[in-house]
Structures are given as structure tokens and as C-alpha cells.
Design an enzyme around this catalytic site. Sequence first.
Site, PDB file in Angstrom:
ATOM      1  N   TYR A 128    -100.322  19.908 -71.524  1.00  0.00           N
ATOM      2  CA  TYR A 128     -99.001  19.674 -70.933  1.00  0.00           C
ATOM      3  C   TYR A 128     -99.103  18.852 -69.644  1.00  0.00           C
ATOM      4  CZ  TYR A 128     -97.249  23.358 -74.074  1.00  0.00           C
ATOM      5  OH  TYR A 128     -96.925  24.111 -75.179  1.00  0.00           O
TER       6      TYR A 128
ATOM      7  N   ASP B 233     -98.545  29.374 -74.484  1.00  0.00           N
ATOM      8  CA  ASP B 233     -97.103  29.155 -74.600  1.00  0.00           C
ATOM      9  C   ASP B 233     -96.613  29.665 -75.960  1.00  0.00           C
ATOM     10  OD1 ASP B 233     -94.554  28.235 -74.199  1.00  0.00           O
ATOM     11  OD2 ASP B 233     -95.035  26.111 -74.502  1.00  0.00           O
TER      12      ASP B 233
ATOM     13  N   LYS C 119    -110.090  27.208 -79.662  1.00  0.00           N
ATOM     14  CA  LYS C 119    -110.261  26.532 -80.954  1.00  0.00           C
ATOM     15  C   LYS C 119    -111.600  25.809 -80.895  1.00  0.00           C
ATOM     16  CE  LYS C 119    -108.532  25.114 -84.930  1.00  0.00           C
ATOM     17  NZ  LYS C 119    -108.497  26.016 -86.082  1.00  0.00           N
TER      18      LYS C 119
ATOM     19  N   ASP D 274    -105.797  30.132 -84.346  1.00  0.00           N
ATOM     20  CA  ASP D 274    -105.046  30.306 -85.601  1.00  0.00           C
ATOM     21  C   ASP D 274    -105.178  31.735 -86.109  1.00  0.00           C
ATOM     22  OD1 ASP D 274    -107.677  29.525 -85.801  1.00  0.00           O
ATOM     23  OD2 ASP D 274    -107.418  28.172 -87.486  1.00  0.00           O
TER      24      ASP D 274
ATOM     25  N   ASP E  96     -94.658  33.525 -76.853  1.00  0.00           N
ATOM     26  CA  ASP E  96     -93.330  33.612 -77.478  1.00  0.00           C
ATOM     27  C   ASP E  96     -93.401  34.447 -78.756  1.00  0.00           C
ATOM     28  OD1 ASP E  96     -91.979  32.276 -75.568  1.00  0.00           O
ATOM     29  OD2 ASP E  96     -91.253  30.656 -76.847  1.00  0.00           O
TER      30      ASP E  96
END
Length: 359
Positions: free
Chosen positions: A142, A247, A191, A223, A251
Site C-alpha cells: 500500500y 487488511d 506467502k 491462503d 475484515d
Amino acid sequence: MTKNIAVIRGDGIGPEIVEQALKVLNKIADLYGHTFNYTDVDMGGCAIDKWGNPLPEEMLEKCVESDSVLLGAVGGEKWNNVPGDMRPEKGLLRLRAGMGVYSNNRPAKIWKQLADASPLKKEIVDKGIDFIIVRELIGGIYFGEHTTTEESGEKKAVDVLSYTESEIERIGRIGFETARKRSKRLCSVEKSNVLDSSRLWKSVMHRLAEEYPDVELSDMLVDNCAMQIVKNPSQFDVIVTENMFGDILSDEASMITGSIGMIPSSSLGATSCGLYEPIHGSAPDIAGMDIANPIGTILSAAMMLRYSFDMPKEADAIENAVSAVLDEGFRTADIMSDGCKKVGCSEMGKLIISKLERK
Ligand code: NAD
């Protein structure tokens, strides 16, 4: 102990929910012999109306000089058309940057009394869900370079994901310290089968683990973690991860718990001065009606006691009081279900205070 708390009531339901959290803190101060001094800070739409700026410099200074900041919520339709850098949310971004908070910590907890609100199957919820996601907040993709170019008539977009060792180390330490204050299990999510940044992440976490021998560190690919959060969430205690993974996962984690009005959060940096706020917004649709759920803000105050002021017993007292009120069937409108007793925002605050006790 004496602590100075900067208080941002903000907009919409902000003032109503913060009021209840302050009353809870006052009762804690009485019970445990602490002094909490409050400094009012204007931020958001109300600051635009009063000062023409969503976070004037002197307001930011009050926050930086405090022992921690308690925030309700900011924003609302009234300020939707002000110029971009003057929007209420800009105040929040400037506050985070000015306080230097680089980790966002969100608990995902199912209150057994509200288990029906979870979209997960009962047998999964019955095992208990109570974990926290520590997310890196100001690095990663980001904040990397973003470019869109055109080559041979085709557009190409690039977003750079980079982390330095020191950026990983500082968020890693928050993960380990948080785990130390809970059940001493930390899951590092990355990852590393594909990304160099994740391989560096993993190696830094393992180096840090040597300094925290009391904390059990495990690794999980992102994942798999996304699947495990819905399949077997009771396995987690503290998850630490980079910005974008955090992020998305946070959520997902807040969804499985049911109500947005119940979830607190903290943002921390290099010092113990943190920013504590519920995860929801200013809910303009119900502002001023005394029906908002103050529990997310009250639990944010509990997180402040636990993580910034090192007052675990006081934090436990608040969480136990919330649980006792839910046990007796009291609910605000957003978490109401059949057979329960509906109460407003201030009544919910009073009930929680009535259950606070020193153990
Ligand atoms: P919201 O979270 O304010 O509201 C979404 C829905 O949840 C609404 O129906 C609302 O009534 C309900 N809700 C939220 N909190 C509740 C509570 N404590 N008790 C009962 N019901 C509750 O999100 P939104 O409607 O998308 O945004 C409203 C405003 O808040 C916008 O201006 C947005 O920019 C701002 N916002 C601020 C923050 C913040 O201050 N950190 C975060 C998100 C949104």
C-alpha cells in the site's frame, strides 16, 4: 497510577459512545485507585466546523503528549463535499502518522451470548473464537511505488511490495509482546513459498523468536490462514502479518464474530502511547438517538488499560462486566434477538458500570 488520556469524541455517534467509555474508566479509577485525566481533542467534522481543519496541529500535539488516545469515530455526509485534504478522514490519517503508530491490532472474539450472530456453523463457534490480528500498518504494497505505464498500446500497472528488516522487526516485536500478554502463541502469516518479502518476513520472525523463548511461534501461508479462520478459528491466539494480508484477514475475522458495534481496536508504535477506537464509523443514521452500541468503545478502553497502561486486572474487570450484562440478556438494537431486553446506549453504559468489580 495517573494517566493522561486524550479524548476524541468526533462526529455522529462518537460523543455518545465515548461518554459511556469515560464513565466506565472513571469507575475503574475509583475501584483501583487510579487517576485518569482527560484532555478533549477536536478531530474530524467537528474540527472542520470549529477550526476549518480536521486536525489542527495543536490538537495533534495534545494526542502525542498524552499517555494514550481514545477515539469515537469521525465523518458524516455534511463534510462529504469538502476538498480531499480537508476531509474528516484526513484527520485520522494525520493522527496515525503523527503518533507514529505502525501496528493495528484487532481482536476477533465471539461472545458466547451472541454466538447466533456469527455466520459460521454452531459446532465451529462452540469451540470458541478469541484471537487478535496484529497488522503492519504503514509499509508493504500500500505504501510502495504505484505506476501505470503503456507499452506497445497495452497498459501495465505495477505496485511495489517492499519491507526492510527493521520494518518487519518492529511489527514482529508487537506481535511477540501481544502474545506474551495473552496465551503466548504467535502465528506469523506470509506467502514465503512465492514472495521474497515474505521469506525475509519469516526469517526475521524466527530470529526474534530467540528473544522470546516463552512465546511459541508458528508459520502459516496466507491462503491457508484465510481458510483456517473460517474452518478452525479456535486454533489462533495472536496472528502477526504484513499490511495487505492483515487488511483482508482482519475484515474476514470481524465478519465471523457478528456485530460491528462490539469490536474494539488499538494502533501502536514504538512507545506505549496508543490509539484506541472501535472499528465502526460514526453511524450518522443513528446519531443522537441514544441507540448506538457503546461496547466496541468500552472494550477499546479496556484494550488501552491492557496494552498501554499495563493494567490487565482492570481490563479483565471491564470485559467481565460486559459479559455479565450480556448474560442477563441486555442488548442494544444492533445485537437484539428474541427474548432479550432492548436498552439504549446510555442504559448499556450504566449496566456495564453496575457490574464492574475489583477482584
Ligand atoms: P458505519 O460503521 O458508521 O455504519 C455502518 C452501519 O453499522 C450503519 O447502519 C450503522 O448504524 C451501524 N453501526 C455502526 N456502528 C454502530 C454502533 N456502535 N451501534 C449500532 N450500530 C452501528 O459505516 P458507514 O455508514 O459506512 O460510515 C459512516 C461515516 O463514518 C462515514 O463518514 C465514514 O467515512 C465514517 N467512518 C469513520 C471511521 C472512523 O472514524 N474510524 C471508520 C469507518 C467509517
